[in-house]
Enzyme design. Structure first.
Site, mmCIF file in Angstrom:
data_model
loop_
_atom_site.group_PDB
_atom_site.id
_atom_site.type_symbol
_atom_site.label_atom_id
_atom_site.label_comp_id
_atom_site.label_asym_id
_atom_site.label_seq_id
_atom_site.Cartn_x
_atom_site.Cartn_y
_atom_site.Cartn_z
ATOM 1 N N GLY A 1 -54.140 20.573 -71.981
ATOM 2 C CA GLY A 1 -53.453 19.295 -72.045
ATOM 3 C C GLY A 1 -53.893 18.443 -73.215
ATOM 4 O O GLY A 1 -54.615 18.889 -74.108
ATOM 5 N N SER B 1 -55.868 15.799 -73.128
ATOM 6 C CA SER B 1 -57.234 15.286 -73.064
ATOM 7 C C SER B 1 -58.233 16.269 -72.474
ATOM 8 O O SER B 1 -59.430 16.117 -72.683
ATOM 9 C CB SER B 1 -57.269 13.982 -72.251
ATOM 10 O OG SER B 1 -56.769 14.199 -70.949
ATOM 11 N N ARG B 2 -57.759 17.278 -71.737
ATOM 12 C CA ARG B 2 -58.708 18.239 -71.166
ATOM 13 C C ARG B 2 -58.032 19.576 -70.915
ATOM 14 O O ARG B 2 -56.813 19.699 -70.957
ATOM 15 C CB ARG B 2 -59.332 17.696 -69.877
ATOM 16 C CG ARG B 2 -58.357 17.399 -68.766
ATOM 17 C CD ARG B 2 -59.069 16.867 -67.551
ATOM 18 N NE ARG B 2 -58.150 16.693 -66.441
ATOM 19 C CZ ARG B 2 -58.515 16.570 -65.175
ATOM 20 N NH1 ARG B 2 -59.805 16.584 -64.864
ATOM 21 N NH2 ARG B 2 -57.619 16.420 -64.223
ATOM 22 N N LEU B 3 -58.879 20.556 -70.664
ATOM 23 C CA LEU B 3 -58.436 21.916 -70.375
ATOM 24 C C LEU B 3 -58.714 22.213 -68.906
ATOM 25 O O LEU B 3 -59.818 21.970 -68.413
ATOM 26 C CB LEU B 3 -59.190 22.890 -71.281
ATOM 27 C CG LEU B 3 -58.977 24.393 -71.126
ATOM 28 C CD1 LEU B 3 -59.291 25.088 -72.466
ATOM 29 C CD2 LEU B 3 -59.847 25.026 -70.040
ATOM 30 N N LYS B 4 -57.697 22.738 -68.210
ATOM 31 C CA LYS B 4 -57.867 23.177 -66.829
ATOM 32 C C LYS B 4 -57.624 24.681 -66.792
ATOM 33 O O LYS B 4 -56.809 25.201 -67.557
ATOM 34 C CB LYS B 4 -56.899 22.441 -65.904
ATOM 35 C CG LYS B 4 -57.123 20.941 -65.856
ATOM 36 C CD LYS B 4 -56.062 20.233 -65.051
ATOM 37 C CE LYS B 4 -56.175 20.532 -63.574
ATOM 38 N NZ LYS B 4 -55.159 19.789 -62.774
ATOM 39 N N ASP C 1 -45.578 22.289 -70.242
ATOM 40 C CA ASP C 1 -46.238 21.868 -69.007
ATOM 41 C C ASP C 1 -45.209 21.405 -67.979
ATOM 42 O O ASP C 1 -45.333 21.693 -66.782
ATOM 43 C CB ASP C 1 -47.271 20.777 -69.276
ATOM 44 C CG ASP C 1 -46.714 19.582 -70.051
ATOM 45 O OD1 ASP C 1 -45.649 19.706 -70.706
ATOM 46 O OD2 ASP C 1 -47.360 18.516 -70.028
ATOM 47 N N ASP D 1 -54.350 25.651 -68.674
ATOM 48 C CA ASP D 1 -53.492 24.487 -68.915
ATOM 49 C C ASP D 1 -54.208 23.628 -69.947
ATOM 50 O O ASP D 1 -55.176 22.934 -69.621
ATOM 51 C CB ASP D 1 -53.285 23.738 -67.597
ATOM 52 C CG ASP D 1 -52.571 22.399 -67.768
ATOM 53 O OD1 ASP D 1 -52.047 22.133 -68.861
ATOM 54 O OD2 ASP D 1 -52.556 21.622 -66.783
ATOM 55 N N THR E 1 -51.824 11.394 -69.845
ATOM 56 C CA THR E 1 -51.726 10.611 -71.071
ATOM 57 C C THR E 1 -50.370 9.922 -71.146
ATOM 58 O O THR E 1 -50.245 8.794 -71.603
ATOM 59 C CB THR E 1 -51.925 11.519 -72.293
ATOM 60 O OG1 THR E 1 -53.187 12.183 -72.178
ATOM 61 C CG2 THR E 1 -51.893 10.725 -73.584
ATOM 62 N N GLY F 1 -41.303 20.155 -72.947
ATOM 63 C CA GLY F 1 -42.736 20.426 -72.864
ATOM 64 C C GLY F 1 -43.028 21.565 -71.905
ATOM 65 O O GLY F 1 -42.544 21.574 -70.771
#
EC number: 2.7.1.33
Length: 253
Positions: A8, A10-13, A102, A6, A125, A100
């Site tokens: 995103g 601001s970060r990656l999961k 997501d 995932d 975000t 989107g």
């Protein structure tokens, strides 16, 4: 074994997935180079059959991730696209790929868990709201700034308004710092409540309110509708897509 990612704003999961078992790993801050971080996290990776990615990030970062996945686990990633219909979920968008990915994948996770009406509020975000009926039909949604982004915009546009990390969320603030925080968070909560009421009026049965995203635990107590917090919805939705074979990769990635 599949690798699920995932990516995103601001970060990656990420997670390993085998059958119904999902093993979620440590999130990655993608403001720093991805490959060195992923090499450490994936140094004992099992043999990977597929790597499925749901991304809302910029193309440059997607290219960096694709290179890192190939280098670390030896497969070419499949970047998933939103579709008109997949895994029992039917998009409300006339141009489905504009929804989107997501949001689409998160709704797949919820519908796979239980075929009940749901309102999903995801706060990261952005604050993103979606309505999903029991038959998997997406009723549409809203996108607004998250409370954190609202606060940043307010502070950037005003000269004498300040914020504090110790500010409280209260119904009526007696200082500026509390007023800024409270106004932003309660505005988000009010939007969730309004959207929930609108969705509920259009559904045959009252929907479940699900709150997700990095700030879910802060938002949920402020919303005057009973809710539950659901972690890792995008990863769980990717796992459903991998198991069911309904994943639609984007072309030319």
């Amino acid at each position: 074994m599949n690798l699920l990612v995932d990516l995103g704003n601001s970060r990656l999961k990420w997670a390993w997935a085998e059958g119904d078992t999902l093993t979620v790993g440590e999130p990655v801050d993608h403001s720093r180079p991805l490959q060195p971080q992923l090499e450490v996290l994936w140094r004992q990776a099992p043999p990977i059959g597929r790597a499925l990615v749901a991304s809302v990030a910029r193309p440059r970062l997607e290219a960096e991730l694709a290179q890192a996945i190939h280098a670390c686990v030896g497969v070419e990633p499949e970047f998933i696209a939103s579709a008109a219909s997949a895994c029992g979920v039917h998009s409300a968008y006339a141009t489905p790929e504009k929804l989107g990915v997501d949001r689409f994948v998160a709704m797949i996770a919820l519908h796979a868990r239980a075929a009940v009406p749901v309102v999903l509020a995801s706060v990261g975000t952005a604050l993103v709201l979606d309505a999903l009926d029991a038959d998997g039909r997406h009723g549409g949604g809203l996108i607004a700034p998250s409370p954190m982004l609202m606060q940043e915009a307010l502070l950037g546009a005003t000269a004498r308004v300040s914020a504090s990390s110790t500010a409280l969320t209260v119904e009526m603030a007696a200082d500026t710092e509390d007023a800024v925080r409270s106004g932003c968070w309660l505005a988000a909560a009010a939007l969730v409540e309004r959207f929930y009421a609108t969705a509920a009026a259009r559904m045959a049965h009252p929907p479940v309110l699900v709150i997700a995203g990095g700030a879910a635990a802060e938002l949920a107590p402020l919303v005057r509708v009973p809710s539950r917090i659901e972690p890792d919805l995008v990863l769980r939705g990717l796992a459903v897509m991998a198991r069911s074979g309904c994943a639609k990769p984007l072309p030319n990635r």
